[in-house]
Design a protein around this motif. Structure first.
Motif, PDB file in Angstrom:
ATOM      1  N   ASP A 185      -9.779   6.706  -6.283  1.00  0.00           N
ATOM      2  CA  ASP A 185      -9.271   6.439  -7.698  1.00  0.00           C
ATOM      3  C   ASP A 185      -8.741   4.754  -7.941  1.00  0.00           C
ATOM      4  O   ASP A 185      -9.219   4.190  -9.021  1.00  0.00           O
ATOM      5  CB  ASP A 185      -8.106   7.383  -8.139  1.00  0.00           C
ATOM      6  CG  ASP A 185      -8.415   8.699  -8.237  1.00  0.00           C
ATOM      7  OD1 ASP A 185      -9.693   8.982  -8.334  1.00  0.00           O
ATOM      8  OD2 ASP A 185      -7.355   9.472  -8.260  1.00  0.00           O
ATOM      9  N   ARG A 186      -8.025   4.436  -7.070  1.00  0.00           N
ATOM     10  CA  ARG A 186      -7.648   2.788  -7.119  1.00  0.00           C
ATOM     11  C   ARG A 186      -8.825   2.037  -6.909  1.00  0.00           C
ATOM     12  O   ARG A 186      -8.982   1.063  -7.569  1.00  0.00           O
ATOM     13  CB  ARG A 186      -6.378   2.634  -6.234  1.00  0.00           C
ATOM     14  CG  ARG A 186      -5.276   3.274  -6.660  1.00  0.00           C
ATOM     15  CD  ARG A 186      -4.061   2.964  -5.554  1.00  0.00           C
ATOM     16  NE  ARG A 186      -2.791   3.469  -5.992  1.00  0.00           N
ATOM     17  CZ  ARG A 186      -2.422   4.740  -6.093  1.00  0.00           C
ATOM     18  NH1 ARG A 186      -3.227   5.853  -5.831  1.00  0.00           N
ATOM     19  NH2 ARG A 186      -1.278   5.121  -6.777  1.00  0.00           N
ATOM     20  N   ASP A 232       2.516   1.926  -3.322  1.00  0.00           N
ATOM     21  CA  ASP A 232       1.397   2.157  -4.250  1.00  0.00           C
ATOM     22  C   ASP A 232       1.188   3.676  -4.205  1.00  0.00           C
ATOM     23  O   ASP A 232       1.000   4.413  -5.001  1.00  0.00           O
ATOM     24  CB  ASP A 232      -0.030   1.461  -4.000  1.00  0.00           C
ATOM     25  CG  ASP A 232      -0.063   0.093  -4.609  1.00  0.00           C
ATOM     26  OD1 ASP A 232       0.885  -0.073  -5.415  1.00  0.00           O
ATOM     27  OD2 ASP A 232      -0.995  -0.768  -3.752  1.00  0.00           O
ATOM     28  N   TYR A 254       0.846  -1.246   0.093  1.00  0.00           N
ATOM     29  CA  TYR A 254      -0.026   0.018  -0.066  1.00  0.00           C
ATOM     30  C   TYR A 254       0.790   1.249   0.069  1.00  0.00           C
ATOM     31  O   TYR A 254       0.402   2.312  -0.761  1.00  0.00           O
ATOM     32  CB  TYR A 254      -0.830  -0.008   1.018  1.00  0.00           C
ATOM     33  CG  TYR A 254      -1.531  -1.027   1.391  1.00  0.00           C
ATOM     34  CD1 TYR A 254      -2.806  -1.417   0.332  1.00  0.00           C
ATOM     35  CD2 TYR A 254      -1.822  -1.960   2.617  1.00  0.00           C
ATOM     36  CE1 TYR A 254      -3.723  -2.673   0.263  1.00  0.00           C
ATOM     37  CE2 TYR A 254      -2.614  -3.096   2.591  1.00  0.00           C
ATOM     38  CZ  TYR A 254      -3.445  -3.336   1.685  1.00  0.00           C
ATOM     39  OH  TYR A 254      -4.296  -4.375   1.627  1.00  0.00           O
ATOM     40  N   TYR A 280     -10.273  -0.987  -9.565  1.00  0.00           N
ATOM     41  CA  TYR A 280     -10.654  -2.237  -9.221  1.00  0.00           C
ATOM     42  C   TYR A 280     -11.764  -2.776  -9.376  1.00  0.00           C
ATOM     43  O   TYR A 280     -12.358  -3.780 -10.118  1.00  0.00           O
ATOM     44  CB  TYR A 280     -10.273  -2.281  -7.752  1.00  0.00           C
ATOM     45  CG  TYR A 280     -10.448  -3.763  -7.279  1.00  0.00           C
ATOM     46  CD1 TYR A 280      -9.666  -5.001  -7.409  1.00  0.00           C
ATOM     47  CD2 TYR A 280     -11.573  -4.032  -6.338  1.00  0.00           C
ATOM     48  CE1 TYR A 280     -10.113  -6.147  -7.187  1.00  0.00           C
ATOM     49  CE2 TYR A 280     -12.026  -5.226  -6.046  1.00  0.00           C
ATOM     50  CZ  TYR A 280     -11.290  -6.554  -6.159  1.00  0.00           C
ATOM     51  OH  TYR A 280     -11.734  -7.538  -5.737  1.00  0.00           O
ATOM     52  N   TYR A 286      -3.937  -4.346  -2.711  1.00  0.00           N
ATOM     53  CA  TYR A 286      -4.664  -3.863  -3.852  1.00  0.00           C
ATOM     54  C   TYR A 286      -4.008  -4.327  -5.235  1.00  0.00           C
ATOM     55  O   TYR A 286      -4.719  -5.041  -6.020  1.00  0.00           O
ATOM     56  CB  TYR A 286      -4.188  -2.413  -4.028  1.00  0.00           C
ATOM     57  CG  TYR A 286      -4.740  -1.721  -5.497  1.00  0.00           C
ATOM     58  CD1 TYR A 286      -6.218  -1.610  -5.474  1.00  0.00           C
ATOM     59  CD2 TYR A 286      -3.871  -1.095  -6.210  1.00  0.00           C
ATOM     60  CE1 TYR A 286      -6.450  -0.913  -6.676  1.00  0.00           C
ATOM     61  CE2 TYR A 286      -4.254  -0.451  -7.349  1.00  0.00           C
ATOM     62  CZ  TYR A 286      -5.494  -0.505  -7.734  1.00  0.00           C
ATOM     63  OH  TYR A 286      -5.879   0.110  -8.778  1.00  0.00           O
ATOM     64  N   ASP A 287      -2.580  -4.700  -5.239  1.00  0.00           N
ATOM     65  CA  ASP A 287      -1.885  -5.132  -6.539  1.00  0.00           C
ATOM     66  C   ASP A 287      -2.265  -6.683  -6.807  1.00  0.00           C
ATOM     67  O   ASP A 287      -2.476  -7.060  -7.850  1.00  0.00           O
ATOM     68  CB  ASP A 287      -0.452  -5.191  -6.297  1.00  0.00           C
ATOM     69  CG  ASP A 287      -0.041  -3.455  -6.123  1.00  0.00           C
ATOM     70  OD1 ASP A 287      -0.494  -2.650  -7.335  1.00  0.00           O
ATOM     71  OD2 ASP A 287       0.548  -2.912  -5.380  1.00  0.00           O
ATOM     72  N   ASP A 320      -6.790   9.214  -3.726  1.00  0.00           N
ATOM     73  CA  ASP A 320      -5.577   8.283  -4.275  1.00  0.00           C
ATOM     74  C   ASP A 320      -6.549   6.987  -3.974  1.00  0.00           C
ATOM     75  O   ASP A 320      -6.440   6.035  -4.766  1.00  0.00           O
ATOM     76  CB  ASP A 320      -4.425   8.493  -3.552  1.00  0.00           C
ATOM     77  CG  ASP A 320      -3.673   9.626  -4.025  1.00  0.00           C
ATOM     78  OD1 ASP A 320      -3.667  10.140  -5.254  1.00  0.00           O
ATOM     79  OD2 ASP A 320      -3.035  10.202  -3.313  1.00  0.00           O
ATOM     80  N   TYR A 321      -6.830   6.584  -2.933  1.00  0.00           N
ATOM     81  CA  TYR A 321      -7.640   5.409  -2.797  1.00  0.00           C
ATOM     82  C   TYR A 321      -8.746   5.345  -3.341  1.00  0.00           C
ATOM     83  O   TYR A 321      -9.071   4.091  -3.947  1.00  0.00           O
ATOM     84  CB  TYR A 321      -7.899   5.459  -1.030  1.00  0.00           C
ATOM     85  CG  TYR A 321      -9.217   4.002  -0.859  1.00  0.00           C
ATOM     86  CD1 TYR A 321      -8.582   3.042  -0.996  1.00  0.00           C
ATOM     87  CD2 TYR A 321     -10.237   4.426  -0.592  1.00  0.00           C
ATOM     88  CE1 TYR A 321      -9.434   1.605  -1.045  1.00  0.00           C
ATOM     89  CE2 TYR A 321     -11.189   3.246  -0.311  1.00  0.00           C
ATOM     90  CZ  TYR A 321     -10.705   1.774  -0.495  1.00  0.00           C
ATOM     91  OH  TYR A 321     -11.463   0.815  -0.204  1.00  0.00           O
TER      92      TYR A 321
END
Length: 336
Positions: free
Chosen positions: A187-188, A77, A74, A192, A321-322, A184-185
């Motif tokens: 957007d990710r 990222d 995280y 997803y 996340y990744d 930022d969170y």
């Protein structure tokens, strides 16, 4: 001899400016020194509410130590400078995840030795962190909570609560609460969710419900709780989780954990009629479906006999996340 301006407005403007300076200097709205200092501190610091209480942290930290490999992604990222982290498991060879890109190299990230007794505090101290991020699920989280007072003497320490069991909850806490980067969170998360919708529309889900198991190197199976982690990631794609923990009152093998140990007898009983099984290794790729299929206890289950047992990489058990994005690629390939 005094030179006079030919512009009649100049004396007026000068007088107004002088009055303005005097008024500014005498204004009762001027902020006291202690108020200015407080605002400066607010701009350079943040207060984070944790289970251990409120923790004051730098708003933009420059040297961060992460005491749980599962949380480090995280920070990479978010392009936060991670100068030290723990290995994935203390009895395995340390290595950086390829999903972290060039983050470890760019930040000269070092591995910190750890084990059942805790973390190498001297090594952490030598890295001169201005922030320590620890906690999360599993043994690293328990060790961090136990050693919180010692860690806090080195640098402000934020424990990510073990009750944040999904990567979404963990990432949101770190991005928003800790670093003030909610956008930022968001957007990710959108990226997803868009990808989930895409994969869900592209796959054919096999017979449901499904269970997820992780197998140790000695063959001991652990059933993942259906309401946490990987089973929930699969549910978002249309796989219904088998409610075995709920129906049989299974207890976590470790207090606060997210998986239960199964005996050979329980494998034959609890999993006998589950239509679909996902198999992973425990902290490394310790086994696979082909190997387990040679054992009568597994071969006799419905999922194995119907060819609905599927391999997943060990790192999908507790993804970030990744890894969650990478899992979507795997599922799409397996079931399209």
């Amino acid at each position: 001899m005094l030179l006079r301006s030919r512009n009649p407005l100049v004396p007026v403007i000068a007088a107004l400016l002088g009055a303005s300076v005097l008024l500014t200097g005498c204004s009762s709205s001027e902020k006291p020194a202690d108020t200015q200092a407080a605002e400066t501190a607010e701009a350079t610091e943040r207060t984070v509410t944790t289970e251990q209480g409120e923790v004051t942290v730098p708003a933009v930290p420059e040297r961060v130590v992460v005491l749980n490999y599962a949380l480090a992604g995280y920070l990479y990222d978010l392009d936060v400078p991670v100068v030290g982290t723990t290995s994935e498991d203390f009895d395995h060879e340390a290595g950086f995840s390829e999903m972290w890109g060039d983050g470890p190299k760019k930040n000269d990230t070092e591995f910190i030795t750890w084990g059942m007794d805790g973390f190498d505090l001297e090594a952490i101290l030598e890295l001169e962190p201005d922030l320590i991020v620890a906690g999360g699920m599993g043994l690293p989280g328990g060790l961090a909570s136990k050693g919180y007072d010692q860690l806090s003497q080195i640098a402000p320490t934020v424990i990510v609560n073990k009750d944040l069991t999904t990567w979404q909850e963990q990432f949101e806490f770190i991005a928003d609460d800790l670093f003030g980067r909610a956008d930022d969170y968001a957007d990710r998360l959108k990226a997803y969710e868009d990808r989930v919708a895409e994969v869900k529309a592209a796959i054919d889900v096999p017979a449901s419900p499904a269970s997820v198991l992780t197998i140790t190197s000695d063959g001991t199976p652990y059933l993942l709780f259906e309401d946490t982690g990987l089973p929930q990631e699969l549910e978002a794609l249309g796989f219904t989780a088998a409610p075995l923990v709920e129906e049989h009152g299974l207890e976590p093998y470790n207090p606060g954990g997210d998986m239960a140990t199964l005996s050979t007898e329980q494998v034959g009983q609890l999993l006998a009629d589950v239509p679909t099984l996902f198999i992973t290794g425990f902290n490394t790729d310790t086994t696979d479906v082909a190997t387990l299929a040679k054992q009568p206890v597994w071969a006799g289950t419905k999922a194995f006999s119907d060819d609905h047992a599927y391999d997943l990489p060990y790192w999908t058990v507790r993804g970030d996340y990744d890894k969650a994005l990478a899992l979507l690629d795997i599922i799409e390939e397996q079931f399209s």
